[in-house]
Enzyme design. Structure first.
Site, mmCIF file in Angstrom:
data_model
loop_
_atom_site.group_PDB
_atom_site.id
_atom_site.type_symbol
_atom_site.label_atom_id
_atom_site.label_comp_id
_atom_site.label_asym_id
_atom_site.label_seq_id
_atom_site.Cartn_x
_atom_site.Cartn_y
_atom_site.Cartn_z
ATOM 1 C CG HIS A 202 -2.163 -0.971 1.253
ATOM 2 N ND1 HIS A 202 -1.898 -2.483 1.473
ATOM 3 C CD2 HIS A 202 -3.359 -1.061 0.702
ATOM 4 C CE1 HIS A 202 -2.812 -3.117 1.541
ATOM 5 N NE2 HIS A 202 -3.576 -2.254 1.053
ATOM 6 C CG ASP B 87 -3.728 -4.644 -5.242
ATOM 7 O OD1 ASP B 87 -4.872 -4.256 -4.780
ATOM 8 O OD2 ASP B 87 -2.979 -5.157 -4.050
#
Length: 341
Positions: free
Chosen positions: A176, A246
């Protein structure tokens, strides 16, 4: 489909709102092939959520791939999901895992959502890993058995997604905010981190999500942007379904200048072999149209072969048509062998 329609069909977008009219307008204006529901899209109850998913479906004959990250436990968008979380299931038997994901899949499908990004096929025994509480097993064999069971549980209820290929467990760090990397040789990967993904593919998972993590012995680039990792998924694991990135916004959040341009990231991801590109972090109503324009320009210039876009759009449309065929009922198997063959 026109070039722009094909480009739009491979984009899974997102805007953070529970306003049904705004969501409808977004899908009408972008013609995006999918939409990811995040926490900011989830209203107070299931009935209200069904109204939102209905608003996202502009054309029932070609419904979008509406998706959600409903893993259970730490990553749970539906507050009314009280089924066993992955951390609890790590020590369970396969039958218990299958039952949990059958229930979870039913909750997701009942809300009008055909795709679940819910099966974490990463494997790690390290309690300090950010992914540890989300994996279904702490050894390759246990994770493989549980991933296969989760896919079996979701079958007919939602289309299953395996994530985050080729596996976060071996690459320390959180994707992230960085690009986790590992020097693990490919043979070691095949013997360990590949095992749960292979099990999920063999069990019939319809989607495979590529992570923003680098196995530098295979490719210095993140797997999400790596044609070699897409080749491995297709040729070695035998995956025939829809590949998806993603969240591409995570690449931007890595702070690396190579990934500062969201449009370039999406174009590179499509060229590498992804059938859908996903954008969530910092996504606005203008993000998806910009990416669609970028894909159109890349195809027109030859930077992305038209055949690559056609292949991606076809795979995505096959899933969308399967959703249409099912209506509100059981989703057909798109990974089963043709009985006539």
């Amino acid at each position: 489909m026109s070039l722009r329609e094909r480009a739009a069909s491979v984009v899974m977008g997102h805007i953070p709102t529970t306003d049904a009219a705004a969501l409808r307008s977004y899908m009408e204006s972008t013609d995006a092939g999918g939409f990811l529901l995040m926490g900011a899209n989830i209203p107070a109850d299931e009935a209200a959520l069904k109204e939102l998913t209905a608003a996202l479906t502009v054309d029932p004959a070609q419904p979008p791939l509406i998706a959600i990250d409903q893993e259970g436990g730490d990553v749970s968008r539906l507050p009314w999901d009280d089924l066993a979380a992955p951390l609890e299931l790590q020590q369970a038997d396969a039958a218990t895992v299958e039952a949990a994901y059958a229930g979870r899949g039913a909750l997701v499908r009942r809300a009008g959502i055909p795709v679940n990004f819910g099966i974490v096929a990463d494997v790690t025994a390290d309690p300090n890993s950010f992914i540890h509480r989300r994996v279904l097993g702490t050894t390759p064999d246990t994770a493989a058995a549980h991933v296969a069971a989760a896919v079996a549980g979701e079958k007919g209820r939602v289309f299953s997604t395996l994530k985050h290929f080729p596996g976060h467990g071996a690459a320390p760090g959180d994707s992230h905010s960085s690009i986790p990397s590992t020097p693990m040789p490919i043979d070691q990967w095949r013997a360990a981190d590949a095992v749960p993904f292979q099990a999920g593919v063999d069990a019939g998972a319809e989607l495979l999500m590529f992570g923003h993590l680098a196995y530098t012995a295979v490719d210095p680039a993140p797997a999400s942007l790596s044609s070699e990792w897409h080749r491995i998924a297709r040729d070695e694991l035998g995956f025939e379904g829809v590949t998806i990135t993603d969240d591409l916004g995570m690449l931007e959040d890595s702070g690396l200048p190579d990934y500062a341009d969201p449009v370039a990231n999406a174009v590179d991801a499509l060229a590498a072999g992804n059938d859908m590109v996903l954008t969530v972090v910092s996504s606005t109503p203008e993000t998806a149209p910009r990416i669609i324009d970028g894909i159109v320009s890349a195809v027109e210039s030859g930077a992305v072969p038209a055949e690559r876009l056609d292949q991606a759009a076809t795979r995505v449309m096959e899933l969308r048509l399967a959703v249409a065929e099912a209506g509100g009922g059981e989703l057909p198997c798109t990974t089963c062998a043709d009985p006539a063959e």
